[in-house]
Design an enzyme around this catalytic site. Sequence first.
Site, short mmCIF file in Angstrom:
data_model
loop_
_atom_site.label_atom_id
_atom_site.label_comp_id
_atom_site.label_asym_id
_atom_site.label_seq_id
_atom_site.Cartn_x
_atom_site.Cartn_y
_atom_site.Cartn_z
N TYR A 117 8.22 -3.54 8.37
CA TYR A 117 8.20 -2.65 7.20
C TYR A 117 6.78 -2.56 6.64
O TYR A 117 6.26 -1.47 6.40
CB TYR A 117 9.17 -3.15 6.15
N THR B 121 3.84 -0.07 -0.59
CA THR B 121 4.58 -1.28 -0.91
C THR B 121 3.68 -2.50 -0.91
O THR B 121 2.70 -2.58 -0.15
CB THR B 121 5.73 -1.51 0.10
N ASN C 111 8.12 5.91 8.09
CA ASN C 111 7.08 5.41 7.18
C ASN C 111 5.66 5.78 7.60
O ASN C 111 4.74 5.70 6.77
CB ASN C 111 7.16 3.87 7.09
N LYS D 138 4.47 0.86 6.77
CA LYS D 138 4.06 1.46 5.50
C LYS D 138 2.53 1.51 5.39
O LYS D 138 1.97 2.46 4.83
CB LYS D 138 4.66 0.68 4.33
#
Length: 332
Positions: free
Chosen positions: A149, A124, A99, A153
């Site tokens: 995450y 995201t 990512n 990102k």
Amino acid sequence: MRTADHGTAAGLRVVVLGGTGYLGRHIGEAFHADGAQVHLVSRNPAEDGPADPPLVRMDLLAAGPRELTAFFGSLRPDVVVNAAGRAWRADEAEMTAGNADLVLRVTESLVGLPRPPRLIQLGTVHEYGAGTPGAGTPEEQEPAPVTPYGRTKLLGTQAVLRAAADHGLDGVVLRLANVIGAGAPAGSLFGMVAAHLGAAARAQSLGEKPDELRLPPLRAHRDVVDVHDAVDAVRAAATAPAADLGGQVVNIGRGEAVPMDATIHRMVELSGVDLPVVETVPDQPSRTDAQWQQLDVSRALRLLGWQPRRTLDASLRDLLAAAVPAPVNGRK
């Protein structure tokens, strides 16, 4: 970037990184249908993956900037869509590689081309962290991700924005809400529930009692966007004027937060499967503790002419149609 004809992608050369993944597959098919020259890039192509658009097999995580520069130089794309990355069943190191590190190498490669393409990076909502209950989160809000995450990102987003500011890269980040539709990943909440409903439907067809659906407490409210709406946003971003879009972050969502408990129960109802849902105390902490996610999507309308069109029920029906056997799914 070469301008598309009449505001469409017809004739554009489009490279989709992660082209056989959930989003990449849909994006590649849509551009191909628009008349674009599409190349899908994937390390692990499905055996029954599409032959048209053409598939390029490449381990993006192992490819260095020079290899990527040579690759992009050979294809001379007008648009590169980065739909690659790691979200489910990966630790933070793997997420960082997929990512963040990959995005940095891609931007370094693209700015070195004689004619750099437009880069559309798929971000995201999890980059923002917790939202304010009752309010939509605008792009100006300072991100404060609370999960690996979201953190990784965000690093990818920052790489694109730096390349745009420092080197003039024609890059845009589409910050997506939670994407739902047919074929949603099994690691996601919706994909997991759909798979369980499919198994329960098959058990019922054999006269067996299905296992109950056990889930952690569903207290969160989430912005959920249909996969087709998300793809339409990518298509719009591919042809929007660079003066309006370059170096921007654009939220893509339905612009509302829906309660997850009611949404999952609605999903079970629409499936027609007689399946009890039991919320339990989780053995492990949830992937995110952001209890409210709602995006302000006014910038997407202003810059892209984009707004969500599909209803949540339509998205749920698509997801169920792909996962639940037709005789059972058709009962309601």
